[in-house]
Design an enzyme around this catalytic site. Structure first.
Site, mmCIF file in Angstrom:
data_model
loop_
_atom_site.group_PDB
_atom_site.id
_atom_site.type_symbol
_atom_site.label_atom_id
_atom_site.label_comp_id
_atom_site.label_asym_id
_atom_site.label_seq_id
_atom_site.Cartn_x
_atom_site.Cartn_y
_atom_site.Cartn_z
ATOM 1 N N SER A 14 -4.575 21.034 75.707
ATOM 2 C CA SER A 14 -5.971 21.385 75.419
ATOM 3 C C SER A 14 -6.552 20.479 74.339
ATOM 4 C CB SER A 14 -6.057 22.835 74.946
ATOM 5 O OG SER A 14 -5.700 23.690 75.990
ATOM 6 N N ARG A 18 -9.639 17.592 74.594
ATOM 7 C CA ARG A 18 -10.809 17.705 73.712
ATOM 8 C C ARG A 18 -10.946 16.494 72.804
ATOM 9 N NH1 ARG A 18 -9.303 22.389 75.555
ATOM 10 N NH2 ARG A 18 -10.618 24.269 75.502
ATOM 11 N N SER A 158 -12.813 32.760 78.969
ATOM 12 C CA SER A 158 -12.264 31.475 79.414
ATOM 13 C C SER A 158 -12.685 30.372 78.471
ATOM 14 C CB SER A 158 -12.765 31.165 80.829
ATOM 15 O OG SER A 158 -12.714 29.779 81.072
ATOM 16 N N ASP A 307 -1.551 31.116 79.998
ATOM 17 C CA ASP A 307 -0.700 30.110 80.649
ATOM 18 C C ASP A 307 0.785 30.472 80.576
ATOM 19 O OD1 ASP A 307 -2.902 28.640 81.355
ATOM 20 O OD2 ASP A 307 -2.772 27.285 79.641
ATOM 21 N N LYS A 334 -5.807 29.887 89.181
ATOM 22 C CA LYS A 334 -5.207 28.796 88.388
ATOM 23 C C LYS A 334 -4.779 27.675 89.344
ATOM 24 C CE LYS A 334 -5.817 30.394 84.299
ATOM 25 N NZ LYS A 334 -6.727 29.682 83.400
HETATM 26 C C1 S3P Z 1 -7.600 25.686 78.956
HETATM 27 C C2 S3P Z 1 -8.029 26.955 79.184
HETATM 28 C C3 S3P Z 1 -7.353 27.914 80.067
HETATM 29 C C4 S3P Z 1 -5.956 27.444 80.468
HETATM 30 C C5 S3P Z 1 -5.879 25.987 80.759
HETATM 31 C C6 S3P Z 1 -6.383 25.154 79.591
HETATM 32 C C7 S3P Z 1 -8.362 24.838 78.030
HETATM 33 O O1 S3P Z 1 -8.141 28.091 81.211
HETATM 34 O O2 S3P Z 1 -5.470 28.191 81.554
HETATM 35 O O3 S3P Z 1 -4.536 25.617 81.036
HETATM 36 O O4 S3P Z 1 -7.841 23.799 77.569
HETATM 37 O O5 S3P Z 1 -9.503 25.205 77.722
HETATM 38 P P1 S3P Z 1 -9.299 29.218 81.216
HETATM 39 O O6 S3P Z 1 -10.054 29.046 79.993
HETATM 40 O O7 S3P Z 1 -10.174 28.970 82.403
HETATM 41 O O8 S3P Z 1 -8.550 30.521 81.299
#
Ligand code: S3P
Length: 422
Positions: A14, A18, A158, A307, A334
């Site tokens: 993540s 970003r 989310s 996750d 997912k």
């Molecule tokens: C993520 C958010 C999650 C997660 C994904 C990474 C992110 O998804 O499942 O692996 O980096 O923002 P959701 O926000 O749609 O649940």
């Protein structure tokens, strides 16, 4: 099995997505150390290059340099986001504020994933989208432009939806107020924005963003991914003896729900050497085996462990009693129908598992898990069942363990490096 040793897991997925995107919007050269180099991270790097950003190669151990121009440029090709939902959804937010048309697509799994959850609010802000055949999924064309402020209640908690809208606010320089229904999803975007001087505040359950900051080139060191560390911690939980340490992992409270659930199941997990690194808490996770008991995972806990449910479910299949994961319907959208496949694969290896409405029930036992696992290319399913395959007498065949490269390159070696069979 006996576990032992210290391991370092690859950089946080993540945070890598970003950091690459923020660097792409800043004017000048940013440096990202410890970035994840997995297939998903490469998807973000690739599409940013196609949008006119100079992104250096993503190589393990190397610093990634990103030269942004302050804005993205019209792409000459379709943007292929591979398997990465985060790349797609966050990018849709950025592109919503750019005055050109771009078409996004991805692999078969990504093309099936819902995108209206971001295109509906982005349309309200002023962006335009063309769906292919009126289907909620990819390919999808976006035409951005000047944006209006937004006040919006998300249909599901989310971080991808939240971040897409915040990035639209950043690129479009407009105010955004959001509310998540159950529990707070990962807050990395908010923390990074605050570091750039943007006002991001909590107001009675609403998240208020004001376009007060500005993106400048930066240096960032990405901590290890707690979602990758979870698989090794899970292997420790299932072992007979030993202790493992996963070093310098992100321990942001919106990510480590799995630690709390495993502790409830009896697993001794300690966070050591905790410190803050560039606005994110980082520490070592130290874990040992335990006699496991079942637990109930409440809806409000789900966003902070979304996750890790595959891993928690395989651990639950070795616990005393039935573990229930409440309101985990989000897993259906997912990288695979993770909910259905998780239950089906647990049954395929001899465990008790059932989906009831949006809840997942997993019965524990101690028979040796044996059988064939079908992942549909879902990296987290593959890794979870590889972990289950470390218990004594297990004989689990997985159709595709190479898909672990989506988030955790070198996973089989990392798992072997902490495991010793008696
Ligand atoms: C993520 C958010 C999650 C997660 C994904 C990474 C992110 O998804 O499942 O692996 O980096 O923002 P959701 O926000 O749609 O649940």
């Amino acid at each position: 099995m006996i576990v032992g040793g210290s391991v370092v897991v690859p950089g946080d997925k993540s945070l890598t997505h970003r950091a690459l995107m923020f660097a792409a919007l800043a004017r000048g050269t940013s440096r990202i150390e410890g970035a994840l180099t997995s297939l998903d991270a490469r998807s973000t790097a690739r599409v940013l290059r196609q949008l006119g950003v100079e992104v250096g190669p993503l190589r393990p151990g190397a610093v990634v340099t990103v030269r942004g121009r302050g804005a993205l440029r019209r792409p000459a090709v379709r943007l292929h986001c591979g398997n990465s939902g985060t790349t797609t959804r966050l990018l849709l937010g950025l592109l919503a504020a750019h005055p050109f048309r771009a078409v996004l697509t991805g692999d078969a799994s990504l093309r099936r994933r819902p995108m209206r959850r971001v295109t509906v609010p982005l349309t309200r802000m002023g962006a335009r989208f063309e769906e292919h055949g009126g289907r909620d999924g990819l390919p999808l064309a976006v035409r951005g432009g000047p944006l209006a402020p937004l006040e919006y209640e998300l249909p599901v908690s989310s971080a991808q939806i939240k971040s897409a809208l915040l990035l639209a606010g950043v690129a479009g320089k407009v105010r955004v107020s959001l509310r998540e229904p159950h529990g707070r999803s990962r807050d990395h975007t908010e923390r990074m924005l605050q570091a750039f001087g943007y006002q991001v505040r909590d107001r009675a359950g609403w998240l208020d963003f004001e376009p007060t900051g500005s993106l400048v080139p930066f240096e960032f060191r990405v901590p290890g991914d707690p979602s990758s560390a979870a698989f090794l911690v899970g292997a420790a939980a299932l072992a007979e003896q030993g202790t493992i340490r996963v070093e310098a992992v992100g321990v942001n409270p919106t990510r480590v729900g799995f630690v709390h659930v495993l502790r409830r199941m009896g697993v001794p997990i300690v966070v050591e050497n905790e410190h803050e690194r560039q606005g994110e808490p980082v520490g070592d996770l130290v874990a040992s085996p335990a006699s496991l008991r079942a637990t109930e995972v409440e809806p409000a806990e789900v966003p902070a462990l979304i996750d890790e449910i595959p891993l928690l479910a395989v651990v639950a299949s070795r616990a005393k009693g039935t573990t229930v994961f409440r309101e985990v319907g989000e897993l259906r959208v997912k990288e695979s129908d993770r909910l259905g496949l998780l239950a089906a694969n647990l049954r395929a290896v001899g465990a008790d598992a059932e989906v009831s409405g949006d809840d997942l029930h997993v019965g524990g036992g101690n028979g040796a898990p044996r059988g064939y696992v079908r992942t549909d290319g879902d990296h987290r399913l593959a890794m979870a069942f590889a972990v289950l395959g470390t218990v004594p007498g297990a004989k689990i065949r997985i159709d595709d363990l190479r898909c672990a490269d989506v988030s955790f390159p070198g996973f089989p070696d990392a798992l072997r490096s902490v495991s010793r069979h008696r």
